[in-house]
Write a protein that holds these residues in place. Structure first.
Motif, short mmCIF file in Angstrom:
data_model
loop_
_atom_site.label_atom_id
_atom_site.label_comp_id
_atom_site.label_asym_id
_atom_site.label_seq_id
_atom_site.Cartn_x
_atom_site.Cartn_y
_atom_site.Cartn_z
N LEU A 54 0.85 -1.18 0.00
CA LEU A 54 0.00 0.00 0.00
C LEU A 54 0.89 1.24 0.00
CD1 LEU A 54 -2.59 -1.01 2.77
CD2 LEU A 54 -2.78 -1.34 0.31
N VAL A 55 0.48 2.27 -0.73
CA VAL A 55 1.25 3.51 -0.79
C VAL A 55 0.35 4.66 -0.38
CG1 VAL A 55 2.60 5.06 -2.24
CG2 VAL A 55 2.68 2.59 -2.65
N ALA A 56 0.75 5.38 0.67
CA ALA A 56 0.01 6.56 1.09
C ALA A 56 0.46 7.74 0.24
CB ALA A 56 0.29 6.85 2.57
N PRO A 57 -0.46 8.36 -0.53
CA PRO A 57 -0.05 9.40 -1.49
C PRO A 57 0.34 10.72 -0.86
CG PRO A 57 -2.43 9.21 -1.46
CD PRO A 57 -1.90 8.10 -0.56
N GLY A 58 0.19 10.86 0.47
CA GLY A 58 0.52 12.13 1.09
C GLY A 58 -0.64 13.11 1.08
N LEU A 59 -1.77 12.72 0.49
CA LEU A 59 -2.97 13.55 0.46
C LEU A 59 -4.00 12.91 1.35
CD1 LEU A 59 -3.00 14.09 -3.40
CD2 LEU A 59 -2.34 15.77 -1.69
N VAL A 60 -3.71 12.85 2.66
CA VAL A 60 -4.53 12.06 3.57
C VAL A 60 -5.93 12.59 3.71
CG1 VAL A 60 -2.59 11.18 4.89
CG2 VAL A 60 -3.56 13.39 5.49
N GLU A 61 -6.15 13.88 3.42
CA GLU A 61 -7.50 14.43 3.56
C GLU A 61 -8.26 14.45 2.23
OE1 GLU A 61 -8.48 14.64 6.36
OE2 GLU A 61 -6.63 14.75 7.49
N VAL A 62 -7.61 14.01 1.16
CA VAL A 62 -8.26 13.97 -0.14
C VAL A 62 -8.52 12.53 -0.51
CG1 VAL A 62 -8.10 14.61 -2.57
CG2 VAL A 62 -7.07 16.08 -0.82
N ALA A 63 -9.75 12.21 -0.82
CA ALA A 63 -10.08 10.81 -1.08
C ALA A 63 -11.23 10.74 -2.07
CB ALA A 63 -10.46 10.11 0.22
N GLY A 64 -11.70 9.51 -2.28
CA GLY A 64 -12.91 9.29 -3.07
C GLY A 64 -12.75 9.64 -4.52
N PRO A 65 -13.79 10.24 -5.12
CA PRO A 65 -13.79 10.47 -6.57
C PRO A 65 -12.82 11.54 -7.03
CG PRO A 65 -15.73 11.47 -5.54
CD PRO A 65 -15.04 10.64 -4.49
N ARG A 66 -12.16 12.26 -6.12
CA ARG A 66 -11.22 13.31 -6.55
C ARG A 66 -9.87 12.74 -6.96
NH1 ARG A 66 -10.25 17.79 -2.46
NH2 ARG A 66 -8.88 18.40 -4.16
N LEU A 67 -9.59 11.49 -6.61
CA LEU A 67 -8.29 10.88 -6.93
C LEU A 67 -8.45 9.91 -8.09
CD1 LEU A 67 -6.74 10.16 -3.42
CD2 LEU A 67 -6.40 12.14 -4.88
N HIS A 68 -7.60 10.05 -9.10
CA HIS A 68 -7.63 9.15 -10.26
C HIS A 68 -6.20 8.87 -10.71
CE1 HIS A 68 -11.98 9.90 -10.75
NE2 HIS A 68 -11.68 11.16 -10.53
N ILE A 69 -5.96 7.65 -11.17
CA ILE A 69 -4.69 7.33 -11.81
C ILE A 69 -4.87 7.53 -13.32
CG2 ILE A 69 -2.99 5.54 -12.28
CD1 ILE A 69 -2.92 6.47 -9.44
N ARG A 70 -4.07 8.44 -13.90
CA ARG A 70 -4.19 8.75 -15.32
C ARG A 70 -2.83 8.53 -16.00
NH1 ARG A 70 -7.91 14.25 -15.62
NH2 ARG A 70 -9.77 13.35 -14.65
N PRO A 71 -2.80 7.70 -17.04
CA PRO A 71 -1.54 7.48 -17.75
C PRO A 71 -1.28 8.60 -18.75
CG PRO A 71 -3.27 6.08 -18.65
CD PRO A 71 -3.89 6.83 -17.52
N PHE A 72 -0.08 9.16 -18.72
CA PHE A 72 0.33 10.16 -19.69
C PHE A 72 1.53 9.61 -20.44
CE2 PHE A 72 -1.97 12.56 -16.54
CZ PHE A 72 -2.67 13.50 -17.29
N ASP A 73 1.29 9.17 -21.69
CA ASP A 73 2.34 8.57 -22.52
C ASP A 73 3.02 7.43 -21.78
OD1 ASP A 73 3.87 8.20 -24.77
OD2 ASP A 73 5.38 9.69 -24.20
#
Length: 502
Positions: A270-289
């Motif tokens: 598991l990796v904590a992204p450092g945005l502990v107060e931001v969750a749910g639909p606001r976070l997305h993994i998007r590939p750029f090239d």
């Protein structure tokens, strides 16, 4: 490898720091994979229980439909098959929407969304089959039975979640976690996980930079080792999960190498992204090239959802004022008869965008209580910018009972009706508090303050100032209608328990 507070020996067998009297086998004798298999077996048992119960619910609903419509001969054939199909289709659709995935069990509202999605799919499927096959299905099946089945399943999932959380707090069915990263980030993540034991993640050790080992060992009271010893520590502590914080030492090449080392071990990363107060639909993994990046959407404070929230607030407030009007009259009379002074207490608070408004409450203190604050400041039980006294001498006997069940706050429904407050939102602050806000805390003013909120369901007056601020900021960053409904649901339980109310 040496663990802080452990016996000074390079061997990994023997007593473990922080766990007196406990002996953990050396690597190779008790693998982390065994612990992972145990966790998976526990998840499997929980899943089988859910399937059995939900098959039973579908069968019960089908039996009710067949019983109530048994006299309708014209519908008998199609209705029989449609009703019986519920027993198979319902658990199947729950599986399709991911409601039986282990990662969804007991986590936020995601589990409830998946059940609701299965209900919508079942409605759509029955409608399509009825039209395509020209089946004249009973409206009782489509309009009543399917929504009832979805609602019963939601109630059953809520009950299962409560049981699940209790089991996790007791240490059953939890994942044993080794936290990896820099000292400060590790301590923060350890603190969060220890305060949310119902999430099912039990921290058993930490791996940090050499300079942080002693500090983390003292502060967290955990076995502590270096960043290069993750696998050995995981084996020794029989962990099944590695949680990596977002720090420079645990980024890029280190994280890539660690993920390779964990391949085939059965350990979850598991990796904590450092945005502990931001969750749910606001976070997305998007590939750029080909490069996967974490996309963080901006919080939305306007739009149709805000319009719906405002309409819902006013509608519920108006209905509540009408229904509770006898209670209002009784409380007003009681306040008038038991203590001299006005029935309502009016106080200036700061609302959306920093605008001031007058907040209403039933008076629970003696008249002129605000003039006595200076003489009571030494007895303040709160920290930060708050002023709270558990046994405040200014509170009247009636006021103490009203505060216990938050009855003194009922007039705030008038504020909600006026639009200066919302049913759910951050705690409405005093102007003196806002004057001392920094830029981070000022984000609480980006949304309308609420009659209840995350602070209300998390301890109320028992919360330290920093925790109350964190919860309010978490609400601001992740607001949604679903979160509002969840908070309203939990508020009733918090009020009945009267925890943190004084």
């Amino acid at each position: 490898m040496l663990l802080e507070h452990a016996e000074p020996t390079s061997a990994l067998a023997g007593p473990v720091a922080g766990l007196p009297g406990t002996t953990v086998p050396a690597p190779g004798t008790a693998l982390a994979g065994d612990r992972a298999d145990s966790a998976r077996r526990w998840v499997g048992r929980h899943r089988r229980r859910l399937v059995a119960i939900e098959v039973g619910l579908a069968a019960a609903v089908a039996a009710v439909v067949l019983t109530t419509r048994a006299e309708d001969v014209q519908l008998a054939g199609g209705l029989l098959w449609a009703s019986l199909s519920l027993v198979v289709a319902w658990p199947a659709l729950l599986g399709v929407t991911g409601a039986y995935e282990g990662r969804a069990f007991g986590i936020g509202t995601d589990e409830f969304r998946r059940v609701s999605r299965a209900g919508l799919l079942l409605l759509a499927g029955l409608g399509f089959i009825s039209y395509a096959a020209e089946l004249d299905l009973s409206r009782a099946l489509v309009v009543a039975a399917v929504p009832a089945l979805a609602l019963l399943t939601l109630v059953e999932r809520y009950a299962a979640r409560r049981v699940l959380h209790q089991q996790r707090v007791q240490g059953r069915g939890v994942k044993r976690v080794v936290v990896v990263g820099r000292g400060g980030a590790v301590l923060e993540l350890v603190d969060r996980l220890q305060r949310t034991q119902h999430a099912g993640l039990q921290v058993v050790a930490a791996c940090v930079t050499p300079d942080d080992r002693a500090r983390v060992a003292r502060a967290a009271d955990l076995p502590v080792a270096g960043l290069d010893d993750v696998l050995e520590v995981a084996q020794r502590m029989q962990a099944d999960t590695i949680a990596v914080t977002s720090a420079s030492e645990t980024a890029a090449q280190y994280l890539r190498t660690l993920s390779w080392q964990l391949e085939g071990t059965g350990l979850e990363l598991l990796v904590a992204p450092g945005l502990v107060e931001v969750a749910g639909p606001r976070l997305h993994i998007r590939p750029f090239d080909g490069l996967p990046l974490l996309s963080v959407e901006q919080p939305r404070f306007t739009g149709w959802r805000r319009v719906v929230k405002g309409a819902l607030d006013r509608s519920v407030a108006l209905a509540a004022l009408l229904v509770l009007s006898p209670v209002f009259a009784a409380l007003a009379l009681a306040v008038r008869l038991t203590s001299p002074g006005p029935v309502l207490y009016r106080q200036q608070r700061v609302g959306l965008g920093g605008r001031h408004f007058t907040m209403l409450k039933f008076r629970s203190m003696v008249d002129g209580a605000h003039t006595q604050v200076a003489g009571l400041s030494d007895g303040n039980d709160a920290d930060g910018l708050l002023f709270k006294i558990k046994h405040d001498p200014r509170v009247t006997p009636l006021g103490r009972h009203m505060r216990r069940f938050s009855l003194d706050e009922l007039p705030q429904l008038i504020n909600v009706l006026r639009g200066t407050m919302s049913l759910v939102g951050p705690r409405p602050p005093l102007p003196a508090e806002v004057a001392r806000y920094d830029s981070q805390v000022s984000r609480r003013l980006l949304v309308t303050p609420g009659l209840t909120g995350l602070w209300q369901i998390s301890g109320r007056s028992d919360l330290p100032w920093e925790e109350a601020v964190r919860l309010d900021l978490r609400y601001v960053e992740n607001w949604s209608l679903a979160l509002d409904l969840q908070i309203l649901w939990k508020t009733a339980r918090a009020v009945v328990r009267a925890s943190g109310a004084y």
